[in-house]
Design an enzyme around this catalytic site. Structure first.
Site, PDB file in Angstrom:
ATOM      1  N   ASN A   6       7.620  16.015  29.206  1.00 44.01           N
ATOM      2  CA  ASN A   6       7.490  17.358  29.311  1.00 44.01           C
ATOM      3  C   ASN A   6       8.809  17.932  30.461  1.00 44.01           C
ATOM      4  OD1 ASN A   6       7.117  20.111  30.048  1.00 44.01           O
ATOM      5  ND2 ASN A   6       4.997  19.833  30.446  1.00 44.01           N
ATOM      6  N   ARG A  89       7.156  18.007  24.646  1.00 43.16           N
ATOM      7  CA  ARG A  89       6.642  19.541  24.678  1.00 43.16           C
ATOM      8  C   ARG A  89       8.108  20.197  24.432  1.00 43.16           C
ATOM      9  NH1 ARG A  89       6.057  23.127  29.654  1.00 43.16           N
ATOM     10  NH2 ARG A  89       5.357  25.063  28.772  1.00 43.16           N
ATOM     11  N   HIS A 178       1.733  28.741  25.880  1.00 40.21           N
ATOM     12  CA  HIS A 178       0.318  27.905  25.883  1.00 40.21           C
ATOM     13  C   HIS A 178      -0.521  27.579  24.696  1.00 40.21           C
ATOM     14  CE1 HIS A 178       0.839  30.289  30.051  1.00 40.21           C
ATOM     15  NE2 HIS A 178       0.977  29.157  30.354  1.00 40.21           N
ATOM     16  N   LEU A 207      -6.147  29.870  32.427  1.00 37.11           N
ATOM     17  CA  LEU A 207      -5.789  30.781  33.889  1.00 37.11           C
ATOM     18  C   LEU A 207      -5.189  29.785  34.694  1.00 37.11           C
ATOM     19  CD1 LEU A 207      -8.988  32.642  34.083  1.00 37.11           C
ATOM     20  CD2 LEU A 207      -7.241  33.218  32.701  1.00 37.11           C
ATOM     21  N   GLY A 208      -3.738  29.551  34.806  1.00 38.17           N
ATOM     22  CA  GLY A 208      -3.103  28.583  35.598  1.00 38.17           C
ATOM     23  C   GLY A 208      -2.124  29.560  36.568  1.00 38.17           C
ATOM     24  N   ARG A 239       4.383  36.293  37.588  1.00 32.68           N
ATOM     25  CA  ARG A 239       4.859  37.194  36.620  1.00 32.68           C
ATOM     26  C   ARG A 239       3.875  38.621  36.202  1.00 32.68           C
ATOM     27  NH1 ARG A 239       5.120  32.359  31.999  1.00 32.68           N
ATOM     28  NH2 ARG A 239       4.401  30.918  33.733  1.00 32.68           N
ATOM     29  N   MET A 282      -3.790  31.417  43.925  1.00 33.76           N
ATOM     30  CA  MET A 282      -4.793  31.990  43.811  1.00 33.76           C
ATOM     31  C   MET A 282      -5.893  31.694  45.217  1.00 33.76           C
ATOM     32  SD  MET A 282      -6.813  34.227  42.930  1.00 33.76           S
ATOM     33  CE  MET A 282      -6.855  35.043  41.154  1.00 33.76           C
ATOM     34  N   ARG A 283      -5.686  30.437  45.250  1.00 34.93           N
ATOM     35  CA  ARG A 283      -6.656  30.001  46.924  1.00 34.93           C
ATOM     36  C   ARG A 283      -6.148  30.881  47.966  1.00 34.93           C
ATOM     37  NH1 ARG A 283      -5.591  23.894  45.030  1.00 34.93           N
ATOM     38  NH2 ARG A 283      -3.659  24.930  44.655  1.00 34.93           N
ATOM     39  N   ILE A 330      -6.887  28.053  37.680  1.00 33.16           N
ATOM     40  CA  ILE A 330      -8.053  28.736  38.137  1.00 33.16           C
ATOM     41  C   ILE A 330      -9.176  28.800  37.220  1.00 33.16           C
ATOM     42  CG2 ILE A 330      -8.437  31.273  38.739  1.00 33.16           C
ATOM     43  CD1 ILE A 330      -5.178  31.444  38.815  1.00 33.16           C
ATOM     44  N   GLY A 331      -9.141  28.718  36.049  1.00 31.36           N
ATOM     45  CA  GLY A 331     -10.160  28.752  35.031  1.00 31.36           C
ATOM     46  C   GLY A 331     -10.961  27.536  35.335  1.00 31.36           C
ATOM     47  N   GLU A 383      -2.670  19.012  28.012  1.00 30.12           N
ATOM     48  CA  GLU A 383      -1.630  19.468  27.029  1.00 30.12           C
ATOM     49  C   GLU A 383      -0.857  17.970  26.751  1.00 30.12           C
ATOM     50  OE1 GLU A 383      -0.385  22.110  29.895  1.00 30.12           O
ATOM     51  OE2 GLU A 383       0.306  23.400  28.299  1.00 30.12           O
TER      52      GLU A 383
HETATM   53  P1  ADP Z   1       0.376  25.602  35.965  1.00 31.79           P
HETATM   54  O1  ADP Z   1       0.639  26.733  35.362  1.00 31.79           O
HETATM   55  O2  ADP Z   1       1.470  25.632  37.150  1.00 31.79           O
HETATM   56  O3  ADP Z   1       0.160  24.407  35.541  1.00 31.79           O
HETATM   57  P2  ADP Z   1      -2.313  25.322  37.380  1.00 31.79           P
HETATM   58  O4  ADP Z   1      -3.032  25.023  35.926  1.00 31.79           O
HETATM   59  O5  ADP Z   1      -2.133  24.035  38.141  1.00 31.79           O
HETATM   60  O6  ADP Z   1      -0.841  25.736  37.132  1.00 31.79           O
HETATM   61  O7  ADP Z   1      -3.047  26.316  38.278  1.00 31.79           O
HETATM   62  C1  ADP Z   1      -2.480  26.776  39.318  1.00 31.79           C
HETATM   63  C2  ADP Z   1      -3.240  27.954  39.897  1.00 31.79           C
HETATM   64  O8  ADP Z   1      -4.809  27.455  39.971  1.00 31.79           O
HETATM   65  C3  ADP Z   1      -2.994  28.281  41.267  1.00 31.79           C
HETATM   66  O9  ADP Z   1      -3.074  29.561  41.533  1.00 31.79           O
HETATM   67  C4  ADP Z   1      -4.046  27.577  42.407  1.00 31.79           C
HETATM   68  O10 ADP Z   1      -4.376  28.447  43.473  1.00 31.79           O
HETATM   69  C5  ADP Z   1      -5.227  27.724  41.135  1.00 31.79           C
HETATM   70  N1  ADP Z   1      -6.506  27.013  41.703  1.00 31.79           N
HETATM   71  C6  ADP Z   1      -6.521  25.595  41.614  1.00 31.79           C
HETATM   72  N2  ADP Z   1      -7.670  25.158  42.493  1.00 31.79           N
HETATM   73  C7  ADP Z   1      -8.374  26.343  42.721  1.00 31.79           C
HETATM   74  C8  ADP Z   1      -9.576  26.727  43.132  1.00 31.79           C
HETATM   75  N3  ADP Z   1     -10.414  25.914  43.708  1.00 31.79           N
HETATM   76  N4  ADP Z   1      -9.793  28.017  43.444  1.00 31.79           N
HETATM   77  C9  ADP Z   1      -9.101  29.141  42.920  1.00 31.79           C
HETATM   78  N5  ADP Z   1      -7.905  28.668  42.486  1.00 31.79           N
HETATM   79  C10 ADP Z   1      -7.672  27.394  42.108  1.00 31.79           C
END
Ligand code: ADP
Length: 414
Positions: A6, A89, A178, A207-208, A239, A282-283, A330-331, A383
């Protein structure tokens, strides 16, 4: 063994899969390509190593990956001949690719043509394929597109209400992204529910850092939140998500911003970062909101509100849903965001169990409350595994190919 690659705009991720795809033998992430100091992480099982050194470009990153994979200390592969197929990818397949394909000259030419839609990403994907062809002569390459899963979206959902001739001439339509994650996760959700995929209507919430909401009906994407570029839909880490295009003209006329500056704002300075003024993570945004930062709370509220609104829209588009599926950083990890999104969605049949939501991971994916009409699931995305699955399927089909049989779009129906 199957290698997946990737090549992102500034990174190269790789995974080496066992021939039967039962496990990942080795994996790595080479990041900050082109910056004064790059980073390399390489893992074999639980053993890992981390290096910092300049990685000038993607070709150098590829060479580094080869060094890691053939390093005798790890005993991963003795020679490149151990790799039987390579899956790549690719971000954008335009309206040309509606499934994964075996790479040939025509595919490479089409991939180059699609680079106009993803100028930061497709050229890097192409370098990854070229290097693979050079380093592994005779080994088949397969390319898996982020956009392909969404090619089933009907015209009424992918057409923009702009002059028809103009959109046709310039390939302007909803493409979505995605798709590889949404395809993997929707299949996994059907398996977890032990129901045929073609009987289910679901909303997948990826939700990433990037965010996609996808309406998946009968295993096919029928609408998706990201549109023509990669910043539409719901707000993301940096974004913007959708906004009124009149704002662009206003910023040009009244704020004196150039189109390049506005594009940069939409891609890199908006979303959670833009609203919070603090972070795209998000954290960090949540921690600051808990400490009383109002703008961070606003960023979370806008994020959650737009997701709830889109779930409602997709439930309407599909005449109700059977499953709501959360995935990506996040999801998968934030019980709090999931709870905020699902609050008061009982009228759609969505209701979650607070305890199940708090412990949801891997073994406990179903977080629905007892008696809820809609199954709410937390499903880890993968993925790379989806790419490996497609690569194995296409290369097996190629070796069984009859003379004259065209395999280019063999996976189109999936
Ligand atoms: P990418 O799109 O770069 O692959 P990820 O799927 O790794 O991203 O998601 C990154 C996001 O997930 C960040 O906003 C991070 O803060 C959030 N995240 C990871 N763990 C947690 C958690 N325990 N609580 C809230 N958000 C989280």
């Amino acid at each position: 063994m199957i290698l997946t690659i990737n090549c992102g705009s500034s990174s190269l991720k790789y995974q080496l899969h066992a021939p039967d795809l039962s496990h990942v033998i080795a994996s790595g992430l080479i990041a900050r390509i082109g910056e004064p100091e790059g980073t390399t992480d390489h893992w074999v099982g639980h053993r890992g190593e981390h290096h910092r050194r300049a990685i000038p470009d993607h070709r150098a990153a590829f060479a580094l990956m080869m060094e890691n994979l053939t390093n005798p200390e790890y005993d991963v592969i003795e020679c490149p001949g151990a790799i039987t197929a390579i899956g790549h990818r690719a971000v954008h397949g335009g309206a040309i690719f509606f499934g994964s394909v075996l790479v040939d000259d025509a595919v490479m030419a089409a991939l180059r043509a699609c680079a106009t839609f993803a100028p930061l990403h497709n050229p890097c994907n192409i370098i990854g394929i070229e290097e693979a062809q050079r380093m592994f002569p005779g080994v088949p390459n397969v390319v898996v597109f982020d956009t392909a899963f969404h090619q089933t979206i009907p015209e009424r959902a992918h057409a923009y209400a702009l002059p028809y001739e103009l959109t046709q001439k310039h390939g302007i339509r909803r493409y979505g992204f995605h798709g590889t994650s949404c395809r993997y996760v929707s299949r996994s959700a059907a398996e977890l529910l032990n129901r045929p995929l073609d009987s289910l209507s679901m909303v997948v919430c990826h939700l990433g850092n990037g965010v996609t909401l996808d309406a998946v009906k009968g295993g096919q994407s029928i609408d998706t939140s990201i549109g023509f570029g990669t910043f539409g839909g719901v707000p993301m880490g940096t974004r913007s998500g959708d906004f009124d295009p009149a704002i662009i003209f206003h910023l040009v006329r009244e704020a004196g911003l150039s189109l390049t500056e506005i594009e940069d704002i939409c891609y890199t300075k908006s979303g959670l970062l833009g609203l919070s003024g603090l972070s795209n993570d998000m954290r960090e945004v949540m921690a600051a909101a808990d400490a009383g930062n109002d703008r961070c709370q606003l960023a979370i509220d806008v994020f959650v509100y737009q997701i709830r609104k889109t779930i409602g829209a997709y439930a309407a588009a599909m005449g109700g849903i059977d499953a709501l599926v959360f995935t990506a950083g996040i999801g998968e990890n934030s019980a709090r965001v999931r709870a905020m999104i699902c609050e008061d969605l009982g009228f759609l049949g969505i209701s979650i169990d607070a305890r199940a939501n708090a412990i949801a991971r891997g073994g406990h994916p179903n977080i629905s409350a007892a008696g809820a009409r809609v199954a709410t699931l937390v499903v880890p995305t993968d993925e790379e595994r989806m790419i490996a699955i497609d690569t194995a399927a296409l290369t097996a089909a190629a070796s069984a190919r009859q003379p004259g049989q065209d395999l280019a779009f063999a996976l189109a129906a999936q």
